[in-house]
Design an enzyme around this catalytic site. Structure first.
Site, short mmCIF file in Angstrom:
data_model
loop_
_atom_site.label_atom_id
_atom_site.label_comp_id
_atom_site.label_asym_id
_atom_site.label_seq_id
_atom_site.Cartn_x
_atom_site.Cartn_y
_atom_site.Cartn_z
CE LYS A 46 12.31 8.08 0.33
NZ LYS A 46 11.46 7.04 1.08
CG ASP A 52 4.56 5.07 9.32
OD1 ASP A 52 3.67 5.59 9.83
OD2 ASP A 52 5.39 5.81 8.91
#
Length: 223
Positions: free
Chosen positions: A5, A100
């Site tokens: 990533k 989240d």
């Protein structure tokens, strides 16, 4: 095989985004749980872009599954939530609150026995004993609107593990019914519903789920 990533160059100019990226790595590394994505390395590329190396996952996000199929079977729902709950219980024991949770942050790895869950994206994490810089400016609220807890919807900064419990219950409701628990045409109305309204019991929409499942969801969605 690994997944890498990399922060986009424009995002990498934002110190808060960089700090979130680093905290995502540090938190996953600290927690080291079978149902939390495994991270391997954090570093900078030759052109100074932040990167993170993680285990490569075969499967799909729960969000993709729900968008494609709508409601999913009770047995599959119970399987994924039990694994996700074990991961959350582990994180909460360390004082870590995800903040989240949403279907796109629950990855379902394929296996002969069925789904094997990995929780993703601890970048929004809150430590009950704060050890790093604050990642949100005053007055901002982290989280995906559909899965926010009432305290997040009201903009309260002091949230605890119950915020994750609420989000998981909202995800359960969606998995059972094929629709989000709190719907609205805009963010303001979604947040108002989260604070003021109760969604219908899942079994009233999908009778394949028992009343005992309704009770779990209702308990998790208490204001």
């Amino acid at each position: 095989q690994v997944a890498i990533k990399i922060l986009h160059a424009d995002v990498g100019k934002d110190p808060i985004a960089v700090e979130r990226f680093k905290r995502e790595y540090e938190t996953a590394e600290m927690l080291a749980h079978p149902h939390i994505v495994k991270v391997i390395e954090l570093g900078l590329t030759a052109d100074a872009a932040n990167y993170m190396v993680m285990e490569y996952l075969h499967g799909e996000e729960l969000g993709n599954l729900l968008r494609r199929e709508g409601a999913i079977r009770p047995a599959r729902t119970v399987r994924f939530v039990c694994q996700a709950a074990l991961a959350l219980e582990h994180a909460h024991a360390f004082g870590v609150i995800h903040r989240d949770l949403k279907p796109d942050n629950i990855f379902l790895c394929a296996s002969p026995e069925g789904d094997v869950v990995r929780l993703l994206d601890f970048g929004s994490v809150k430590l009950q004993v704060e050890t790093g810089p604050k990642l949100t400016a005053f007055g901002t609220t982290l989280g995906s609107p559909y899965y926010m807890s009432p305290e997040q919807a009201m903009g309260k900064a002091d949230v605890d593990h119950r915020t994750d419990v609420f989000a998981m219950a909202a995800i359960l409701h969606e998995a059972a019914t094929g629709r989000v628990a709190f719907e609205g045409p805009n963010v303001a109305q979604i947040l108002m519903k989260i604070v003021q309204f109760e969604p219908p019991p899942p079994s009233s929409i999908n009778p394949s789920f028992p009343i005992s499942f309704d009770e779990v969801v209702e308990h998790g969605l208490q204001k």
